[in-house]
Design a protein around this motif. Sequence first.
Motif, PDB file in Angstrom:
ATOM      1  N   ARG A  13     -66.219 -18.937 -75.405  1.00 42.20           N
ATOM      2  CA  ARG A  13     -67.452 -18.315 -75.970  1.00 42.20           C
ATOM      3  C   ARG A  13     -68.450 -18.332 -75.078  1.00 42.20           C
ATOM      4  O   ARG A  13     -69.447 -17.686 -75.509  1.00 42.20           O
ATOM      5  CB  ARG A  13     -67.673 -19.156 -77.189  1.00 42.20           C
ATOM      6  CG  ARG A  13     -66.509 -18.857 -78.341  1.00 42.20           C
ATOM      7  CD  ARG A  13     -67.360 -18.897 -79.680  1.00 42.20           C
ATOM      8  NE  ARG A  13     -66.360 -18.479 -80.552  1.00 42.20           N
ATOM      9  CZ  ARG A  13     -65.462 -19.298 -81.413  1.00 42.20           C
ATOM     10  NH1 ARG A  13     -65.754 -20.691 -81.353  1.00 42.20           N
ATOM     11  NH2 ARG A  13     -64.653 -18.907 -82.486  1.00 42.20           N
ATOM     12  N   ASN A  15     -69.637 -16.607 -72.292  1.00 40.76           N
ATOM     13  CA  ASN A  15     -70.365 -15.384 -71.861  1.00 40.76           C
ATOM     14  C   ASN A  15     -69.828 -14.187 -72.719  1.00 40.76           C
ATOM     15  O   ASN A  15     -68.887 -14.230 -73.265  1.00 40.76           O
ATOM     16  CB  ASN A  15     -70.235 -15.120 -70.351  1.00 40.76           C
ATOM     17  CG  ASN A  15     -68.568 -14.927 -69.860  1.00 40.76           C
ATOM     18  OD1 ASN A  15     -67.920 -14.068 -70.598  1.00 40.76           O
ATOM     19  ND2 ASN A  15     -67.993 -15.525 -69.162  1.00 40.76           N
ATOM     20  N   THR A  16     -70.547 -12.846 -72.684  1.00 41.25           N
ATOM     21  CA  THR A  16     -70.418 -11.730 -73.169  1.00 41.25           C
ATOM     22  C   THR A  16     -69.023 -11.183 -72.932  1.00 41.25           C
ATOM     23  O   THR A  16     -68.391 -10.684 -74.114  1.00 41.25           O
ATOM     24  CB  THR A  16     -71.670 -10.992 -72.870  1.00 41.25           C
ATOM     25  OG1 THR A  16     -73.026 -11.535 -73.235  1.00 41.25           O
ATOM     26  CG2 THR A  16     -71.483  -9.919 -73.793  1.00 41.25           C
ATOM     27  N   ARG A  17     -68.678 -11.111 -71.940  1.00 41.98           N
ATOM     28  CA  ARG A  17     -67.367 -10.582 -71.450  1.00 41.98           C
ATOM     29  C   ARG A  17     -66.287 -11.169 -72.312  1.00 41.98           C
ATOM     30  O   ARG A  17     -65.384 -10.701 -72.916  1.00 41.98           O
ATOM     31  CB  ARG A  17     -67.122 -10.697 -70.010  1.00 41.98           C
ATOM     32  CG  ARG A  17     -65.869 -10.118 -69.437  1.00 41.98           C
ATOM     33  CD  ARG A  17     -65.817 -10.110 -68.053  1.00 41.98           C
ATOM     34  NE  ARG A  17     -64.684  -9.408 -67.646  1.00 41.98           N
ATOM     35  CZ  ARG A  17     -63.234 -10.180 -67.311  1.00 41.98           C
ATOM     36  NH1 ARG A  17     -63.236 -11.401 -67.825  1.00 41.98           N
ATOM     37  NH2 ARG A  17     -62.192  -9.415 -67.030  1.00 41.98           N
ATOM     38  N   GLN A  18     -66.117 -12.582 -72.338  1.00 41.11           N
ATOM     39  CA  GLN A  18     -65.103 -13.353 -73.074  1.00 41.11           C
ATOM     40  C   GLN A  18     -65.624 -13.173 -74.599  1.00 41.11           C
ATOM     41  O   GLN A  18     -64.301 -13.222 -75.293  1.00 41.11           O
ATOM     42  CB  GLN A  18     -65.473 -14.948 -72.492  1.00 41.11           C
ATOM     43  CG  GLN A  18     -64.785 -15.079 -71.185  1.00 41.11           C
ATOM     44  CD  GLN A  18     -65.117 -16.506 -70.790  1.00 41.11           C
ATOM     45  OE1 GLN A  18     -65.881 -17.259 -71.076  1.00 41.11           O
ATOM     46  NE2 GLN A  18     -64.305 -16.883 -69.701  1.00 41.11           N
ATOM     47  N   ARG A  19     -66.675 -13.180 -75.045  1.00 38.01           N
ATOM     48  CA  ARG A  19     -66.688 -12.941 -76.507  1.00 38.01           C
ATOM     49  C   ARG A  19     -66.100 -11.629 -77.122  1.00 38.01           C
ATOM     50  O   ARG A  19     -65.449 -11.322 -77.814  1.00 38.01           O
ATOM     51  CB  ARG A  19     -68.426 -12.953 -76.757  1.00 38.01           C
ATOM     52  CG  ARG A  19     -68.935 -14.256 -77.135  1.00 38.01           C
ATOM     53  CD  ARG A  19     -69.968 -14.611 -77.640  1.00 38.01           C
ATOM     54  NE  ARG A  19     -70.957 -13.105 -77.710  1.00 38.01           N
ATOM     55  CZ  ARG A  19     -71.392 -12.523 -78.778  1.00 38.01           C
ATOM     56  NH1 ARG A  19     -70.797 -12.789 -80.138  1.00 38.01           N
ATOM     57  NH2 ARG A  19     -72.036 -11.505 -78.711  1.00 38.01           N
ATOM     58  N   ILE A  20     -66.500 -10.583 -76.093  1.00 32.98           N
ATOM     59  CA  ILE A  20     -65.923  -9.204 -76.315  1.00 32.98           C
ATOM     60  C   ILE A  20     -64.340  -9.299 -76.271  1.00 32.98           C
ATOM     61  O   ILE A  20     -63.716  -8.592 -77.453  1.00 32.98           O
ATOM     62  CB  ILE A  20     -66.251  -8.224 -75.018  1.00 32.98           C
ATOM     63  CG1 ILE A  20     -67.860  -8.064 -75.139  1.00 32.98           C
ATOM     64  CG2 ILE A  20     -65.483  -6.753 -75.433  1.00 32.98           C
ATOM     65  CD1 ILE A  20     -68.385  -7.087 -74.032  1.00 32.98           C
ATOM     66  N   LEU A  45     -69.354  -7.422 -82.856  1.00 36.02           N
ATOM     67  CA  LEU A  45     -69.935  -8.216 -81.982  1.00 36.02           C
ATOM     68  C   LEU A  45     -71.760  -8.334 -82.343  1.00 36.02           C
ATOM     69  O   LEU A  45     -72.296  -8.951 -81.598  1.00 36.02           O
ATOM     70  CB  LEU A  45     -69.901  -7.895 -80.401  1.00 36.02           C
ATOM     71  CG  LEU A  45     -68.588  -8.396 -80.054  1.00 36.02           C
ATOM     72  CD1 LEU A  45     -68.082  -7.317 -78.851  1.00 36.02           C
ATOM     73  CD2 LEU A  45     -68.566  -9.779 -79.421  1.00 36.02           C
ATOM     74  N   VAL A  47     -73.432  -5.803 -81.419  1.00 37.28           N
ATOM     75  CA  VAL A  47     -74.255  -5.333 -80.298  1.00 37.28           C
ATOM     76  C   VAL A  47     -73.989  -3.617 -80.188  1.00 37.28           C
ATOM     77  O   VAL A  47     -73.206  -3.260 -80.962  1.00 37.28           O
ATOM     78  CB  VAL A  47     -73.652  -5.750 -78.680  1.00 37.28           C
ATOM     79  CG1 VAL A  47     -73.659  -7.164 -78.746  1.00 37.28           C
ATOM     80  CG2 VAL A  47     -72.044  -5.104 -78.663  1.00 37.28           C
ATOM     81  N   ALA A  51     -74.158  -1.435 -75.021  1.00 36.38           N
ATOM     82  CA  ALA A  51     -73.903  -2.790 -74.444  1.00 36.38           C
ATOM     83  C   ALA A  51     -72.537  -3.119 -74.267  1.00 36.38           C
ATOM     84  O   ALA A  51     -72.162  -3.704 -73.170  1.00 36.38           O
ATOM     85  CB  ALA A  51     -74.608  -3.614 -75.500  1.00 36.38           C
ATOM     86  N   LEU A  52     -71.486  -2.670 -74.980  1.00 32.56           N
ATOM     87  CA  LEU A  52     -70.235  -2.904 -74.847  1.00 32.56           C
ATOM     88  C   LEU A  52     -69.643  -2.240 -73.621  1.00 32.56           C
ATOM     89  O   LEU A  52     -69.001  -2.713 -72.829  1.00 32.56           O
ATOM     90  CB  LEU A  52     -69.402  -2.613 -75.999  1.00 32.56           C
ATOM     91  CG  LEU A  52     -67.833  -2.703 -76.123  1.00 32.56           C
ATOM     92  CD1 LEU A  52     -67.517  -4.169 -75.937  1.00 32.56           C
ATOM     93  CD2 LEU A  52     -67.425  -1.984 -77.390  1.00 32.56           C
ATOM     94  N   HIS A  55     -69.727  -3.512 -69.961  1.00 35.40           N
ATOM     95  CA  HIS A  55     -68.602  -4.421 -69.753  1.00 35.40           C
ATOM     96  C   HIS A  55     -67.224  -3.826 -69.550  1.00 35.40           C
ATOM     97  O   HIS A  55     -66.580  -4.142 -68.693  1.00 35.40           O
ATOM     98  CB  HIS A  55     -68.496  -5.560 -70.751  1.00 35.40           C
ATOM     99  CG  HIS A  55     -69.785  -6.568 -70.519  1.00 35.40           C
ATOM    100  ND1 HIS A  55     -69.855  -7.399 -69.543  1.00 35.40           N
ATOM    101  CD2 HIS A  55     -70.773  -6.506 -71.354  1.00 35.40           C
ATOM    102  CE1 HIS A  55     -70.985  -7.969 -69.702  1.00 35.40           C
ATOM    103  NE2 HIS A  55     -71.564  -7.714 -70.997  1.00 35.40           N
TER     104      HIS A  55
END
Length: 199
Positions: A13, A15-20, A45, A47, A51-52, A55
């Motif tokens: 959880r 960083n953002t990449r992993q949350r995505i 998310l 966002v 923003a998506l 990544h």
Amino acid sequence: MGGTMDGTKQRRRGNTRQRIQDVALDLFAEQGYEKTSLREIAEALDVTKAALYYHFKTKEEILVSIFDDLTQPILDLIEWGRRQPHTLETKQEIVRRYSDILADAAPLFRFMQENQATVRELRVGETFKERMQGLRDIMIDPAARMVDQVRYTSAIFTLHAGMFLLQDLPGEAEDKRKAALEVALDLVAQAHRGATGTA
């Protein structure tokens, strides 16, 4: 190498990449890869789609990144196995480690099982097949009888069966995993006895 699915998610959880990746995999598993849009992933998310896009440009990019991250331990195991002697202990350790890998990446493997047609059409399908062949190659003894080669290979797929085919049976998930592992280890022992001619 242990760990739980929840523990994996907790670690991921950060960083953002992993949350995505986590949110996308949940959506892919819940409603299917084809029916999930980038917009839905962004909304889940909370966002913007832009923003998506920073990544990942496509759903397949997300899926490939999830696959690469969560199956890297398979490549590590194959590399480790290639450096080991072809002993019963090595093969049983490969099976134990693979059981842990399956448990740690359970959401991905469930998604792949339930979306086989989609996975076959995407790059991850061929990559996964290559990783399974690599795993098979460190398990079997080429000089072994065909029946023993099948036993070695079946040990790997017994772990998959334990995850997918037993999931709707009563009982704790960890108990089912341990039972599948016990059967897989027994298959390896039988194959080794057959290959070495020991009683």
